[in-house]
Design an enzyme around this catalytic site. Structure first.
Site, PDB file in Angstrom:
ATOM      1  N   TYR A  53      17.774 -42.230  65.795  1.00  0.00           N
ATOM      2  CA  TYR A  53      16.763 -43.057  65.123  1.00  0.00           C
ATOM      3  C   TYR A  53      16.763 -44.467  65.686  1.00  0.00           C
ATOM      4  O   TYR A  53      17.777 -44.921  66.219  1.00  0.00           O
ATOM      5  CB  TYR A  53      17.049 -43.109  63.629  1.00  0.00           C
ATOM      6  CG  TYR A  53      16.774 -41.839  62.869  1.00  0.00           C
ATOM      7  CD1 TYR A  53      16.044 -40.791  63.422  1.00  0.00           C
ATOM      8  CD2 TYR A  53      17.243 -41.674  61.567  1.00  0.00           C
ATOM      9  CE1 TYR A  53      15.815 -39.626  62.705  1.00  0.00           C
ATOM     10  CE2 TYR A  53      17.012 -40.527  60.843  1.00  0.00           C
ATOM     11  CZ  TYR A  53      16.297 -39.500  61.411  1.00  0.00           C
ATOM     12  OH  TYR A  53      16.065 -38.351  60.696  1.00  0.00           O
ATOM     13  N   SER A 218      10.790 -35.271  54.416  1.00  0.00           N
ATOM     14  CA  SER A 218       9.330 -35.371  54.430  1.00  0.00           C
ATOM     15  C   SER A 218       8.682 -34.749  53.193  1.00  0.00           C
ATOM     16  O   SER A 218       7.707 -33.997  53.303  1.00  0.00           O
ATOM     17  CB  SER A 218       8.770 -34.713  55.698  1.00  0.00           C
ATOM     18  OG  SER A 218       7.528 -35.263  56.045  1.00  0.00           O
ATOM     19  N   GLY A 223       3.741 -38.882  54.639  1.00  0.00           N
ATOM     20  CA  GLY A 223       2.796 -39.847  54.083  1.00  0.00           C
ATOM     21  C   GLY A 223       1.433 -39.271  53.802  1.00  0.00           C
ATOM     22  O   GLY A 223       0.605 -39.910  53.138  1.00  0.00           O
ATOM     23  N   LEU A 225       0.543 -36.854  51.799  1.00  0.00           N
ATOM     24  CA  LEU A 225       0.313 -36.608  50.380  1.00  0.00           C
ATOM     25  C   LEU A 225       0.033 -37.876  49.581  1.00  0.00           C
ATOM     26  O   LEU A 225      -0.393 -37.808  48.429  1.00  0.00           O
ATOM     27  CB  LEU A 225       1.502 -35.852  49.778  1.00  0.00           C
ATOM     28  CG  LEU A 225       1.611 -34.385  50.195  1.00  0.00           C
ATOM     29  CD1 LEU A 225       2.981 -33.811  49.879  1.00  0.00           C
ATOM     30  CD2 LEU A 225       0.516 -33.558  49.513  1.00  0.00           C
ATOM     31  N   GLY A 227      -2.338 -39.722  50.409  1.00  0.00           N
ATOM     32  CA  GLY A 227      -3.785 -39.840  50.525  1.00  0.00           C
ATOM     33  C   GLY A 227      -4.245 -40.829  51.572  1.00  0.00           C
ATOM     34  O   GLY A 227      -5.454 -41.011  51.774  1.00  0.00           O
ATOM     35  N   LYS A 228      -3.301 -41.438  52.296  1.00  0.00           N
ATOM     36  CA  LYS A 228      -3.709 -42.507  53.212  1.00  0.00           C
ATOM     37  C   LYS A 228      -4.463 -42.008  54.440  1.00  0.00           C
ATOM     38  O   LYS A 228      -5.095 -42.811  55.136  1.00  0.00           O
ATOM     39  CB  LYS A 228      -2.507 -43.347  53.627  1.00  0.00           C
ATOM     40  CG  LYS A 228      -1.466 -42.645  54.491  1.00  0.00           C
ATOM     41  CD  LYS A 228      -0.320 -43.613  54.769  1.00  0.00           C
ATOM     42  CE  LYS A 228       0.769 -43.009  55.626  1.00  0.00           C
ATOM     43  NZ  LYS A 228       1.879 -43.968  55.846  1.00  0.00           N
TER      44      LYS A 228
END
Length: 338
Positions: A53, A218, A223, A225, A227-228
């Site tokens: 990461y 996840s 992200g 879900l 709605g973005k």
């Protein structure tokens, strides 16, 4: 915050785990430290990172996430934190790691090199949960499990787990551990969300029968879900906004997460959440935690203001009618992520 056991081990953790894969890329150090402090204050004691990461993988910042987590760790009692990290899998399969000149593998040299590097960056003398980030199905599991066993016996690692693993691979690893009399994987970290329920098809049964805990990543479907990405939106700086403009693996991942079916199911889950008086993000995290094979759900944010909706899922149990409505969507829009 509820607490659950990791596999058959002695380790019990909060049922929400803070993931850190954006720390050092999307999320700068100051914001990351602010998020970590807020999670700790909310009762989260489980934190997950990886030697590879932050994302997207890049040699210019690889390892930065562990350094940030290590800096934060110095501000807390070490025994109060359950810390998980990962060794990169082989670079000769579907993905080339920016670590070790792309010569990563799950053999002795690479695992020992990786764990020593993680211990140094994290500023600790032991890792609570050490995981293989992705498998190598052509390498005998005996080789991997033997060196992991040595790390546990040396006190550098408490328990071990795997990630992005299959039913076959998890069972082969257990067989190898039993054959060697070595440590076994106590956890599996795989993708699992309202938009991706494939884990329930086979791996859930393996977990139940073999005493392995899922720590899903996840849960908000990257992200989606939230709605973005609905109505064709591509927010500036958002991961899949970037990935969909790239090539290769990143572009394929973007299309897997953001597509017509995933957006359609997201809109229906949002309606269920609104009817139940909560955000879609809160619904998604609460749903993930509400499975008998799940020990702790790994959440993640790129900014502090995204945290409140996630923490609202702590101690939340979705009623039967909400779970039934969710299942109805999953039957009617099957496998939105393929």
């Amino acid at each position: 915050m509820q607490r659950r056991r990791l596999g058959k081990s002695a380790i019990v953790v909060s049922d929400i785990c803070m993931g850190t894969m954006t720390f050092g890329s999307q999320t700068d150090e100051a914001e990351a430290l602010r998020v970590l402090d807020a999670c700790f204050d909310a009762g989260i004691d489980f934190y997950d990172t990886a030697e590879g990461y932050p994302v997207p993988p890049d040699a210019k910042w690889v390892g930065r996430t562990e350094e940030i987590v290590g800096k934060w760790l110095k501000t807390k009692p070490r025994d109060a934190i359950i810390l998980a990290t990962k060794v990169s899998g082989p670079s000769h399969v579907w993905f080339r790691s920016p670590l070790r000149a792309g010569m990563t593998a799950l053999d002795r040299r690479n695992i020992v090199t990786a764990v020593e590097g993680s211990l140094q960056k994290l500023g600790t003398d032991y890792i609570d949960l050490y995981q293989t980030h992705w498998p190598d199905h052509d390498l005998p599991y005996e080789e991997t499990m033997e060196v992991l066993d040595e790390l546990v016996r040396a006190g550098k690692v408490r328990i071990t787990g795997c990630s992005n693993e299959t039913s076959w691979g998890l069972m082969k690893s257990i067989e190898a551990s039993e054959k060697l009399g070595a440590v076994r994987y106590q956890t599996i970290q795989n993708n699992f969300s309202l938009n991706n329920r494939r884990f329930e098809d086979e791996l859930a049964q393996v977990c139940r029968k073999e005493g392995v805990s899922l720590i899903p990543y996840s849960p908000i479907a990257g992200g989606v879900l939230s709605g973005k990405y609905s109505d064709g939106a591509r927010p500036d700086g958002a991961r899949f906004s970037r990935y969909l403009g790239m090539e290769g693996r990143q572009a394929a991942m973007g299309r897997r997460f953001v597509n017509d079916k995933s957006i359609a199911s997201t809109e229906r889950f949002a309606a269920i959440a609104a009817e139940a008086g909560m955000s879609a993000v809160t619904l998604a995290v609460a749903w993930s935690k509400q499975h008998d094979f799940v020990a702790s759900t790994i959440v993640g944010v790129s900014a502090f203001d995204q945290l409140a909706e996630i923490l609202a899922a702590a101690d939340l149990v979705l009623p039967a009618d909400v779970m039934k409505a969710i299942d109805k969507v999953s039957r009617e829009i099957m496998y939105p992520m393929g």
